[in-house]
Structure formats: structure tokens, C-alpha cells
Design a protein around this motif. Structure first.
Motif, PDB file in Angstrom:
ATOM      1  N   VAL A 111       0.833  -1.204   0.000  1.00  0.00           N
ATOM      2  CA  VAL A 111       0.000   0.000   0.000  1.00  0.00           C
ATOM      3  C   VAL A 111       0.872   1.262   0.000  1.00  0.00           C
ATOM      4  CG1 VAL A 111      -1.835   1.247   1.154  1.00  0.00           C
ATOM      5  CG2 VAL A 111      -1.819  -1.245   1.176  1.00  0.00           C
ATOM      6  N   GLY A 112       1.930   1.226   0.805  1.00  0.00           N
ATOM      7  CA  GLY A 112       2.830   2.384   0.824  1.00  0.00           C
ATOM      8  C   GLY A 112       3.466   2.608  -0.530  1.00  0.00           C
ATOM      9  N   LEU A 148       1.024   4.261  -2.820  1.00  0.00           N
ATOM     10  CA  LEU A 148       0.971   5.715  -2.591  1.00  0.00           C
ATOM     11  C   LEU A 148       2.170   6.392  -3.246  1.00  0.00           C
ATOM     12  CD1 LEU A 148      -0.097   5.856   1.161  1.00  0.00           C
ATOM     13  CD2 LEU A 148      -1.351   6.838  -0.764  1.00  0.00           C
ATOM     14  N   TYR A 149       3.323   5.784  -3.068  1.00  0.00           N
ATOM     15  CA  TYR A 149       4.528   6.365  -3.659  1.00  0.00           C
ATOM     16  C   TYR A 149       4.410   6.353  -5.186  1.00  0.00           C
ATOM     17  CZ  TYR A 149       9.320   7.633  -4.460  1.00  0.00           C
ATOM     18  OH  TYR A 149      10.432   8.315  -4.869  1.00  0.00           O
ATOM     19  N   ALA A 198      12.851   2.361  -5.969  1.00  0.00           N
ATOM     20  CA  ALA A 198      12.745   1.271  -5.002  1.00  0.00           C
ATOM     21  C   ALA A 198      11.290   1.049  -4.618  1.00  0.00           C
ATOM     22  CB  ALA A 198      13.572   1.610  -3.762  1.00  0.00           C
ATOM     23  N   GLU A 213      21.318  -1.033   1.638  1.00  0.00           N
ATOM     24  CA  GLU A 213      20.833   0.347   1.765  1.00  0.00           C
ATOM     25  C   GLU A 213      20.283   0.616   3.155  1.00  0.00           C
ATOM     26  OE1 GLU A 213      19.602   1.483  -2.792  1.00  0.00           O
ATOM     27  OE2 GLU A 213      18.041   0.926  -1.366  1.00  0.00           O
ATOM     28  N   LEU A 259      21.196   3.525   5.521  1.00  0.00           N
ATOM     29  CA  LEU A 259      20.199   4.428   6.106  1.00  0.00           C
ATOM     30  C   LEU A 259      20.351   4.486   7.614  1.00  0.00           C
ATOM     31  CD1 LEU A 259      16.802   3.863   4.284  1.00  0.00           C
ATOM     32  CD2 LEU A 259      18.055   6.003   4.565  1.00  0.00           C
ATOM     33  N   ASP A 313      -0.177   2.112   6.729  1.00  0.00           N
ATOM     34  CA  ASP A 313       0.124   2.297   5.299  1.00  0.00           C
ATOM     35  C   ASP A 313       0.928   3.574   5.093  1.00  0.00           C
ATOM     36  OD1 ASP A 313      -1.327   0.052   4.711  1.00  0.00           O
ATOM     37  OD2 ASP A 313      -3.181   1.164   4.335  1.00  0.00           O
ATOM     38  N   GLU A 323       4.449   3.157   5.836  1.00  0.00           N
ATOM     39  CA  GLU A 323       5.083   2.423   4.734  1.00  0.00           C
ATOM     40  C   GLU A 323       5.463   3.377   3.605  1.00  0.00           C
ATOM     41  OE1 GLU A 323       3.600  -1.936   3.969  1.00  0.00           O
ATOM     42  OE2 GLU A 323       2.765  -0.581   2.480  1.00  0.00           O
ATOM     43  N   LEU A 324       4.603   4.372   3.380  1.00  0.00           N
ATOM     44  CA  LEU A 324       4.928   5.383   2.362  1.00  0.00           C
ATOM     45  C   LEU A 324       6.195   6.138   2.769  1.00  0.00           C
ATOM     46  CD1 LEU A 324       4.403   7.331  -0.030  1.00  0.00           C
ATOM     47  CD2 LEU A 324       2.963   8.654   1.520  1.00  0.00           C
ATOM     48  N   SER A 384       9.101   4.275   1.859  1.00  0.00           N
ATOM     49  CA  SER A 384       9.364   4.377   0.416  1.00  0.00           C
ATOM     50  C   SER A 384      10.102   5.675   0.095  1.00  0.00           C
ATOM     51  CB  SER A 384       8.058   4.350  -0.377  1.00  0.00           C
ATOM     52  OG  SER A 384       7.551   3.048  -0.432  1.00  0.00           O
ATOM     53  N   LEU A 385       9.681   6.751   0.745  1.00  0.00           N
ATOM     54  CA  LEU A 385      10.350   8.043   0.525  1.00  0.00           C
ATOM     55  C   LEU A 385      11.814   7.928   0.899  1.00  0.00           C
ATOM     56  CD1 LEU A 385       7.739  10.524   2.032  1.00  0.00           C
ATOM     57  CD2 LEU A 385       8.347  10.295  -0.370  1.00  0.00           C
ATOM     58  N   ASP A 386      12.051   7.289   2.036  1.00  0.00           N
ATOM     59  CA  ASP A 386      13.412   7.183   2.545  1.00  0.00           C
ATOM     60  C   ASP A 386      14.266   6.286   1.653  1.00  0.00           C
ATOM     61  OD1 ASP A 386      14.471   8.658   4.489  1.00  0.00           O
ATOM     62  OD2 ASP A 386      14.038   7.297   6.142  1.00  0.00           O
ATOM     63  N   SER A 387      13.691   5.137   1.237  1.00  0.00           N
ATOM     64  CA  SER A 387      14.530   4.216   0.463  1.00  0.00           C
ATOM     65  C   SER A 387      14.806   4.775  -0.926  1.00  0.00           C
ATOM     66  CB  SER A 387      13.901   2.828   0.386  1.00  0.00           C
ATOM     67  OG  SER A 387      12.584   2.912  -0.049  1.00  0.00           O
ATOM     68  N   ASN A 388      13.954   5.663  -1.400  1.00  0.00           N
ATOM     69  CA  ASN A 388      14.242   6.270  -2.701  1.00  0.00           C
ATOM     70  C   ASN A 388      15.113   7.514  -2.580  1.00  0.00           C
ATOM     71  OD1 ASN A 388      13.007   4.792  -4.973  1.00  0.00           O
ATOM     72  ND2 ASN A 388      11.233   4.928  -3.638  1.00  0.00           N
ATOM     73  N   TYR A 389      15.351   7.927  -1.342  1.00  0.00           N
ATOM     74  CA  TYR A 389      16.191   9.105  -1.134  1.00  0.00           C
ATOM     75  C   TYR A 389      17.631   8.826  -1.520  1.00  0.00           C
ATOM     76  CZ  TYR A 389      18.848  12.629   1.392  1.00  0.00           C
ATOM     77  OH  TYR A 389      19.720  13.614   1.728  1.00  0.00           O
ATOM     78  N   PRO A 413      13.926  14.380   2.065  1.00  0.00           N
ATOM     79  CA  PRO A 413      12.999  13.394   2.663  1.00  0.00           C
ATOM     80  C   PRO A 413      12.421  13.839   4.005  1.00  0.00           C
ATOM     81  CG  PRO A 413      15.269  12.606   2.736  1.00  0.00           C
ATOM     82  CD  PRO A 413      15.279  13.851   1.901  1.00  0.00           C
TER      83      PRO A 413
END
Lengths: 429, 267
Positions: free
Chosen positions: A87-88, A91-92, A111, A155, A159, B138, B141-142, B145-150, B183
Motif C-alpha cells: 500500500v505504501g 501511494l509512492y 525502489a 541500503e 540508512l 500504510d 510504509e509510504l 518508500s520516501l526514505d529508500s528512494n532518497y 525526505p
């Protein structure tokens, strides 16, 4: 490997293997050439899918179906690309991936995580390209998904390390800010918040630390001492930092306490001298220079008596535009010897006259291309030029001057200027 | 810094036409309107801007306090309208900006005379008797996603940030990276967007309102569009035969036409 250049088409298999080479090499090469486009797609080492512009999956390869744990007919025509995502991730996809893809026609290495039928998640890196028709209209989206399990683990380590580093930095900045604010509070405790209003007297001050991270060692004050008398002082302790601040505090409160009881200004400095020599014994002598003075109303002005312990001479500016030193030669540093002598001096401030006390941060500033000392004589001349503005005008002028010194100002500088306002023009006529 | 620079305000179109303000939502920036704006420019004065923290806004003006609530974004919108001295403009808000528009219109009724909501949702999280489509988990989780794409974008951006005048193509990369935000800032915007609840604010809407939804939108499903429509008396609901959350990109013509028809009907 040079034989590959003979013909890349998978169909070109016929007698190719019967060439010059021998044995197992040829067998491997034949297998390579028999690799069909279909098999290249289906068994590629990455997931492949093609979707319509609305996201509906039109084609998917075996590798991806294997990762998903799904049958082809569950997926093709029935699911959208976003249905494969967490779901996340969905959204992304909707807020970042899809807009970027629409604008650029391609996106690389985003990713995401795909969800298998059994709920397991698999990190992937997604790359998509929009295939357009002859007229440039978008037809479909081709996407490859590469297995990013190892990379994601790596990663995540990065992080974690980044977060730890950021946290450490935040902590250090917080500590520094706390220390800075403690220093500021402490520094403020060494100086009066505001000077009292003295009837018939104008006063102006300025304090400048050479470095905001270090406590300064200059101090001044102006306060009533009973009757109609007022006392003032300005001084400079040896050294910098916490020890200097503690000495400054001791000097300031000792002088304030001694002032009402001292027979004359030199007696007040003598009390301070005793306090310092008693307090700092042995191998850690600490001392200061100071000017201490008492003001007594005298007609339209003030009678001023001062005593100095090793401090640069005060400057007196006169209503007629002149400026002179109020010399106090021979006064000892305060706190060095048990019975140090202190030199007294006397003057009168009439209307338009001012008395300027300063610390040597001002006169020892380095100025000009040759970085010469600014010097006491230059200060006297400057004071004479700015005398007609009274204490406010003189201190404002000096602040501007100090601003211009820039890096040439290497020590703290304190200014205390007391003056009798000039008589209004035409007064008495 | 003045507001027009702070919010990277861009004004195009017919100078004497009615004004439409195009406000982007969470994720990208005013570039999202790139296909819609040209279709409005012949008839309207078109204002685009980036919220502080997005696009090419002045990041130094950003603070977690102000932009941790939709009110902060509404202040940006009102300040942009005031800086241009707009009166009676149509505020077109995409996604969370639709709710920002509700707050802005309440704060500056003389400046904003109508609201066009593109794929709005007043509440993304499911609750009693309400289905927004998401859970609080959820949203976390988004953020992941923001962080892993950073990591990816920071590598791509590094040469740009360091400045590299002899490589002009990096300017293009920067433009392409318009969806890439710091991010930390993106996380605040994401939380503000997806955890806010604007359902009560819908009752305050006192201006003509258009709701544009997509037939298929995983972020703002049709039942949410119907909820907004029902909550704002007199509102008009248009359902585009489009997929996704950004009809400005997937159906720019239909989106522009819906906005234009609504804005024209007012004049």
C-alpha cells in the motif's frame, strides 16, 4: 567469443556449430544460439511486465510470476501494476512514480516492494519506459523489476548509519546551543541589564566580545552609593573563559559592596585588591585592571573622582571640542601585590563634557594595511571629533569604528561613557 | 524574501482574463500542471506556484511547525493570492491541495471565489462509518518508500548541488528530479497530507465548488468523491474516464476542459 559476431539471430543455428571449434565449447555455443526470444523474455533474470496506460497488466514474464507465486491468467488483464505493490508503494507510485513517468517517458531504479500471493514482500528496483506510437501518443508502459533484496539490505545499513550520524550531529548541535545559551546568560550576569537613570547625567555603554563562544573578561557598572553620590567602574580581568568570568563576577560584586563604605575611590580598589590576593593564592595569581570612580552633583555638572589600577587613562571630552586624558599614572594591577598603591585623579564635568572609560581591546585593535595598534592617541583624537554628540553620539561613533576593525578586533571591548548634557542653546540669554 | 520568489510563482495566460490558481498536491510540484496550463492560457490568467518545501520554493522558509498542518499550506496559498492582489480567483487544488483550498477560501473569501477540487480526499484513513482507503500503518510504509528512494535521488542530485557549470546537462537532470524533495520535508508533508482530517472543514465551503475525480484512483476512490460531493451542497461532480491520481497528466485535455467550463460558467 569472437564467433558471436557471426550472427546474432537465434534462427542462425544450422551448421554453425560445425565450424572450426571442437567439443564442449561448441555445444555451449549452440545452446546460446538456440536461446529463443521467447525464452529470453520468459526466463530473464528480472521481472518483465507490460501494462496499458491505465496500468492494466497486458503481458508478464515467468520470472515475475514466479516471484509473485501467481498464475498468468490471474494476472494478465485482471490486475494493475499497482495491485502488485504494497500500500505504501502504491501511494509512492501514485504521487511520485506515475507523474515522473508521464512527464519524462521513463523512470529509473525506483525502489518498491512487490507483494506475492502469500503476502511475502520482495524489494525490487523498478524501471519503466513508455512506448509511444508513430504520432508520439503513449501506447503502453514496459517495466522491468530487478531483485533488490541484497541491495535493500545494504541500503538499510546505510540508512541506519545515516540516521545515526544525523542523530549524533543533532545532539552535538543541541549541546552547542545549550552551552551557547548558558554562556550568554552568564555573560549577561556580569554586566548590568540597564544603567540607572542619574539626574542630570547621560550615560552610554557598549560591550563587544571578540568571540561569542568564549566568555569575555570586561566589566562595568553604574550605581547609587547613598546620598546623592553615584559610583561607576570599568575593568578588564586577566585571561578568558570560565575562570575569567568567575574573576569578573568576584570583581564586580566586590566593588559594588565596597563602594558605599570606601572613603575614596582608591580605597574601593584596595578592597578589591585584598579580595583577589586572598582568593587567588599560590601558583594561580589572577588580576585585573580597573577604573573606579565616584560622581557628586556640583552645580550644573558633576565632581568626578577616580582611581585606577593599571588601567588605560580615561578620556575627557570638553564642550569646547577638546579632549584630554585623565591621567592616573603608576597605579598597580589589582590583585598582584598585597598592598598595591592606586592612583587617584580628579576632574569636573560641566555641561557638554563627557568622561569615556574603555578597555584595551579598543586601543590594541589592529588597524590598516600594516595592522598597527589603533592606540590611545588616535582614540583621544576620535573622541574630540565626536564630542558634540554627548555619550550617545560618542559611543555610537565608536561602535561604527569597531565594526570597521573587523578581524582587527582581537580582544573584548567595553565602553562606558558618562556626560553632562550640553546647555540648550540660548539658555540664560 | 518576497512571496512570489519564496513560492516560485509563475503567472501566464491572458493578463485580463479571469484568474485560475493551480495548486499542486503532495509528491511533486507545479510541473504537474504542465499539460493543463497551456490549455487554459488562451482564456485565463493562470497562476502556478510551489508550496514552501516543494519544487523550487525557498527551502530556507520551511519549518516543521508551519508545514506540519494544512493551515501552513493555506497561508502560503493566501499569501500568494495577496501578493498578486487577486480577487475572486478560481482556486484549483489537486489532491491534498483541494482541502488546502477550503481553508484558504475561508481565510480569504474576497480573493478566492470558487474551488475546483481535483481528486480530493478529506480523510485518507479509514474510520467509523467512513472509508478513506488507508490505515495509519500504510502511511508509515509510504514514509519508508520516501526514505529508500532518497538514496537514489541524493546520488543523482549530488553533482547538481555541488555546482558544476561545465556540465549544463545537469540542469536538465535537476528539472527531471522535480519529484525529489528533501525526505525530512517530504515526510512532514506526507504525514500532514495523509493523517489530516478535513471532513468538518467541508461544511464551511461557501463558494461554488467543482469536484473532479477519476474513474480509477487508488488514492481517492469514487466513494470518497461521492462523500465530498454530498458534503458540499450545490457542488458539481465530474468523473473523468481516467486512471490514477493525476488526471492533469493522464487526461490533461478533459481535466483542463472541466476546469475551464467551471471557471467560464462563473463569469
Amino acid at each position: 567469443m569472437s564467433r558471436v559476431s557471426r550472427g546474432p539471430e537465434p534462427a542462425d543455428t544450422g551448421g554453425a556449430a560445425g565450424g572450426t571449434g571442437g567439443g564442449s565449447d561448441d555445444a555451449a555455443f549452440t545452446a546460446l544460439l538456440e536461446d529463443s526470444a521467447e525464452d529470453l523474455y520468459e526466463s530473464a533474470p528480472c521481472g518483465y511486465l507490460s501494462t496499458l496506460m491505465d496500468g492494466t497488466i497486458a503481458k508478464v514474464n515467468g520470472t515475475l510470476l514466479g516471484w509473485l507465486g501467481r498464475e498468468r491468467d490471474e494476472v494478465v488483464g485482471r490486475m494493475r501494476f499497482t495491485d502488485l505493490l504494497t500500500v505504501g508503494g502504491r501511494l509512492y507510485h501514485e504521487t511520485h512514480f506515475a507523474p515522473l513517468l508521464r512527464m519524462r517517458g521513463e523512470v529509473n531504479g525506483i525502489a518498491l516492494e512487490v507483494l506475492a500471493a502469500d503476502g511475502a514482500r520482495m524489494p525490487v528496483l523498478a524501471t519503466s519506459v513508455v512506448k509511444t506510437g508513430a504520432g508520439g501518443e503513449p501506447l503502453l508502459i514496459r517495466t522491468t523489476l530487478t531483485d533488490a533484496r541484497d541491495r535493500r539490505a545494504y541500503e538499510n545499513e546505510l540508512l541506519r548509519a545515516r540516521r545515526a550520524a544525523e542523530e549524533a550531529q543533532r545532539q552535538a548541535e543541541d549541546d552547542r546551543a545549550r552551552l551557547q545559551s548558558a554562556l550568554t546568560v552568564l555573560q549577561q550576569s556580569l554586566l548590568p541589564d540597564v544603567l540607572p537613570e542619574v539626574p542630570g547625567l547621560a550615560a552610554a555603554t557598549h560591550y563587544r566580545t571578540a568571540s561569542p563562544e568564549r566568555l569575555g573578561g570586561d566589566f562595568y557598572d553604574l550605581f547609587p552609593v547613598g546620598g546623592d553620590r553615584w559610583a561607576f567602574f570599568l575593568g578588564d580581568v586577566s585571561g578568558k573563559g570560565p575562570q575569567a568570568a568567575s574573576l569578573t563576577s568576584l570583581a564586580r560584586y566586590t566593588l559594588r559592596t565596597a563602594a558605599p563604605y570606601a572613603a575614596d575611590p582608591a580605597a574601593a580598589l584596595a578592597v578589591l585588591n585584598t579580595a583577589l590576593t586572598d582568593r587567588y593564592t599560590g601558583g594561580d595569581p589572577r588580576y585585573c585592571t580597573a577604573v573606579f570612580g565616584v560622581l557628586r552633583p556640583d552645580g550644573d555638572g558633576f565632581d568626578v573622582r577616580v582611581a585606577s589600577g593599571g588601567h588605560p587613562p580615561a578620556v575627557v571630552t570638553r564642550a569646547d571640542g577638546g579632549a584630554e586624558f585623565l591621567d592616573t599614572p603608576g597605579g598597580m594591577l589589582v590583585g598582584i601585590l598585597p598592598d598595591a598603591p592606586f592612583t587617584g585623579a580628579h576632574t569636573r564635568l560641566g555641561p557638554g563634557d563627557s568622561l569615556l572609560l574603555y578597555t584595551d581591546g579598543l586601543t590594541e585593535a589592529r588597524v590598516g594595511a600594516d595592522r598597527d595598534l589603533f592606540g590611545e592617541e588616535a582614540l583621544r583624537a576620535f573622541a574630540a571629533e565626536h564630542a558634540d554628540g554627548g555619550p550617545d553620539g560618542l559611543v555610537t561613533g565608536l561602535v561604527r569604528l569597531i565594526d570597521g576593525f573587523g578581524g582587527g578586533l582581537t580582544d573584548d571591548t567595553a565602553l562606558l561613557c558618562l556626560g553632562v548634557p550640553a546647555a540648550p542653546e540660548g539658555d540664560g540669554t | 524574501m518576497d512571496v512570489l520568489t519564496r513560492n516560485n510563482v509563475v503567472v501566464t495566460g491572458r493578463p485580463d482574463g479571469p484568474t485560475v490558481v493551480l495548486a499542486h498536491g503532495f509528491g511533486c510540484d507545479q510541473n504537474l500542471w504542465r499539460l493543463v496550463a497551456p490549455r487554459l492560457e488562451p482564456d485565463f490568467r493562470v497562476v502556478r506556484f510551489d508550496y514552501v518545501g516543494s519544487g523550487r520554493s525557498d527551502l530556507s522558509a520551511w519549518s516543521a511547525e508551519r508545514y506540519g498542518a494544512l493551515d501552513g499550506y493555506a497561508r502560503d496559498a493566501v499569501e500568494v493570492c495577496a501578493a498578486l492582489d487577486l480577487a475572486d480567483a478560481v482556486f484549483v487544488g489537486h489532491s491534498v491541495s483541494a482541502m488546502v483550498g477550503v481553508l484558504a477560501a475561508a481565510a480569504a473569501p474576497e480573493r478566492i471565489g470558487a474551488l475546483a477540487m481535483i481528486t480530493p480526499s478529506p480523510r485518507y484513513i479509514d474510520g467509523a462509518g467512513y472509508r478513506g482507503g488507508f490505515s495509519a500503518a500504510d502511511i508509515e510504509e509510504l514514509l519508508e518508500s520516501l526514505d529508500s528512494n532518497y538514496l537514489g535521488w541524493s546520488a543523482a542530485m549530488a553533482p547538481v548541488i555541488m555546482g558544476n557549470p561545465e556540465r549544463p546537462e545537469l540542469g536538465r537532470e535537476l528539472e527531471n528530479a522535480f519529484c525529489a524533495t528533501d525526505p525530512d520535508i517530504a515526510a512532514v508533508f506526507a504525514r500532514t497530507t495523509f493523517l489530516s482530517d478535513s471532513r468538518d472543514d467541508l461544511k464551511t465551503v461557501a463558494v461554488p465548488t467543482l469536484i473532479v475525480e477519476c474513474a480509477q484512483d487508488v488514492i481517492a476512490p469514487r466513494e470518497v468523491g461521492a462523500y465530498v460531493h454530498a458534503a458540499i451542497p450545490g457542488s458539481r461532480l465530474v468523473t473523468l474516464d481516467a486512471t490514477g491520481h493525476c488526471p492533469q497528466l493522464s487526461a490533461p485535455e478533459a481535466t483542463a476542459e472541466a476546469i475551464a467550463a467551471f471557471a467560464r460558467a462563473r463569469t
